[in-house]
Write a protein that holds these residues in place. Structure first.
Motif, PDB file in Angstrom:
ATOM      1  N   TYR A 176       0.879  -0.164  -9.214  1.00  0.00           N
ATOM      2  CA  TYR A 176       1.289  -0.217  -7.807  1.00  0.00           C
ATOM      3  C   TYR A 176       2.310   0.873  -7.484  1.00  0.00           C
ATOM      4  O   TYR A 176       2.448   1.266  -6.321  1.00  0.00           O
ATOM      5  N   SER A 179       0.604   3.542  -5.577  1.00  0.00           N
ATOM      6  CA  SER A 179       0.519   3.267  -4.144  1.00  0.00           C
ATOM      7  C   SER A 179       1.840   3.583  -3.451  1.00  0.00           C
ATOM      8  O   SER A 179       1.878   4.229  -2.399  1.00  0.00           O
ATOM      9  N   GLU A 189       1.814   3.597   4.565  1.00  0.00           N
ATOM     10  CA  GLU A 189       0.469   3.283   4.085  1.00  0.00           C
ATOM     11  C   GLU A 189      -0.605   3.802   5.037  1.00  0.00           C
ATOM     12  O   GLU A 189      -1.613   4.360   4.598  1.00  0.00           O
ATOM     13  N   HIS A 190      -0.420   3.595   6.341  1.00  0.00           N
ATOM     14  CA  HIS A 190      -1.422   4.050   7.307  1.00  0.00           C
ATOM     15  C   HIS A 190      -1.619   5.560   7.212  1.00  0.00           C
ATOM     16  O   HIS A 190      -2.760   6.054   7.220  1.00  0.00           O
ATOM     17  N   ASN A 193      -3.504   6.461   3.979  1.00  0.00           N
ATOM     18  CA  ASN A 193      -4.927   6.128   4.111  1.00  0.00           C
ATOM     19  C   ASN A 193      -5.650   7.137   4.989  1.00  0.00           C
ATOM     20  O   ASN A 193      -6.777   7.558   4.685  1.00  0.00           O
ATOM     21  N   ALA A 199      -8.085   3.578   1.914  1.00  0.00           N
ATOM     22  CA  ALA A 199      -7.714   2.255   2.427  1.00  0.00           C
ATOM     23  C   ALA A 199      -8.255   1.135   1.540  1.00  0.00           C
ATOM     24  O   ALA A 199      -7.545   0.163   1.246  1.00  0.00           O
ATOM     25  N   ALA A 200      -9.498   1.241   1.104  1.00  0.00           N
ATOM     26  CA  ALA A 200     -10.099   0.184   0.283  1.00  0.00           C
ATOM     27  C   ALA A 200      -9.371   0.053  -1.052  1.00  0.00           C
ATOM     28  O   ALA A 200      -9.099  -1.063  -1.523  1.00  0.00           O
ATOM     29  N   ARG A 203      -5.982  -1.596  -0.538  1.00  0.00           N
ATOM     30  CA  ARG A 203      -6.106  -3.043  -0.338  1.00  0.00           C
ATOM     31  C   ARG A 203      -6.366  -3.758  -1.658  1.00  0.00           C
ATOM     32  O   ARG A 203      -5.755  -4.797  -1.954  1.00  0.00           O
ATOM     33  N   THR A 204      -7.279  -3.218  -2.447  1.00  0.00           N
ATOM     34  CA  THR A 204      -7.633  -3.852  -3.722  1.00  0.00           C
ATOM     35  C   THR A 204      -6.428  -3.921  -4.653  1.00  0.00           C
ATOM     36  O   THR A 204      -6.105  -4.983  -5.206  1.00  0.00           O
ATOM     37  N   GLY A 206      -3.226  -3.579  -3.872  1.00  0.00           N
ATOM     38  CA  GLY A 206      -2.155  -4.372  -3.285  1.00  0.00           C
ATOM     39  C   GLY A 206      -2.382  -5.858  -3.440  1.00  0.00           C
ATOM     40  O   GLY A 206      -1.456  -6.613  -3.764  1.00  0.00           O
ATOM     41  N   LYS A 207      -3.620  -6.303  -3.230  1.00  0.00           N
ATOM     42  CA  LYS A 207      -3.943  -7.725  -3.378  1.00  0.00           C
ATOM     43  C   LYS A 207      -3.703  -8.195  -4.810  1.00  0.00           C
ATOM     44  O   LYS A 207      -3.102  -9.248  -5.047  1.00  0.00           O
ATOM     45  N   SER A 242      -9.103   1.704  -9.042  1.00  0.00           N
ATOM     46  CA  SER A 242      -8.559   1.918  -7.704  1.00  0.00           C
ATOM     47  C   SER A 242      -7.402   2.915  -7.748  1.00  0.00           C
ATOM     48  O   SER A 242      -7.317   3.833  -6.924  1.00  0.00           O
TER      49      SER A 242
END
Length: 255
Positions: A176, A179, A189-190, A193, A199-200, A203-204, A206-207, A242
């Protein structure tokens, strides 16, 4: 007392496993050529030789490590990689030979090979060769890593990826960090991305790092009451893939 003018320098290292690049790799770097073949890395330098020997060696040490860290993004291998400095030889304008003595060894871990796959048509023509694809991709990433190793974001992400394997109990924490590095680089983040199309992957990762009850995650305290579990090999591979995709996208954006 005059000092002889040095016109060329040759630096050697040995690395293991010897087949990490699978075939010879040559890269132009900092006034010289750096080659990797059969466990030996050799830098032959003929420009920018007015610097101190230590500074020249340190710069090429970093390049060797960067190449191996870049190659690692393409590998699926768990054995240890070691890099050992061997010698620093000089040639003066009058042909006199000399050597500098240093002591320097670096060691880190690297994940290992995925199975190779070769697909042929009914006539035996190769349609897809994953070994060839991997070798080409490894070489490209190694060259990109050397080219951009002075970029703080590149250096931070490659080291975080490396540490995610050497410190598996905190794997998702370190992944992480990649990221976080991109968010800091692009201002959020925006923005990251939008610039990189990741973006995908964001998300992966981060989750898994923030919102799952995994012992390797970032917010383990939130899940202690309910109980923690070990991430599966598939989950960890998805997280690494990722993170690797995010690094590759950034390196591609740098050219």
């Amino acid at each position: 007392m005059s000092t002889k003018k040095i016109v060329s320098v040759e630096i050697r290292w040995e690395y293991h496993p010897a087949d990490i690049f699978e075939e010879p790799l040559e890269v132009a770097h900092d006034g010289g050529r750096l080659t990797f073949e059969n466990g030996t890395a050799i830098a032959k330098i003929t420009q920018n030789l007015t610097r101190k020997a230590r500074d020249i060696k340190d710069g090429f040490d970093h390049a060797v490590i960067a190449a191996l860290l870049g190659a690692r993004l393409q590998k699926q291998r768990r054995d240890e990689v070691t890099v050992d400095f061997k010698n620093y030889a000089t040639t003066a304008a009058d042909g006199a030979k000399g050597q500098f003595i240093f002591a320097n060894t670096v060691s880190f871990n690297i994940t290992g090979y995925a199975p190779d796959l070769k697909i042929t048509d009914k006539d035996g023509n190769v349609i897809r060769d994953t070994k060839r694809e991997r070798i080409d991709a490894t070489a490209a990433l190694a060259k990109q890593a050397i080219k951009h190793m002075s970029d703080p974001t590149t250096a931070a992400m490659l080291m975080s990826f490396n540490t995610s394997v050497s410190d598996p109990s905190n794997a998702l924490v370190h992944l992480y960090e990649i990221s976080d590095a991109l968010k800091a680089r692009f201002g959020g983040e925006h923005q990251a991305n939008a610039a990189l199309g990741i973006a995908a992957q964001m998300r992966t990762l981060g989750k898994m790092a923030n919102n799952e009850d995994l012992r390797e995650g970032r917010h383990r305290g939130k899940f202690y009451a309910a109980g923690l579990r070990d991430a599966t090999d598939i989950e960890l591979q998805l997280a690494r893939d990722s993170a690797a995709d995010m690094i590759k996208a950034y390196l591609n954006s740098l050219g």
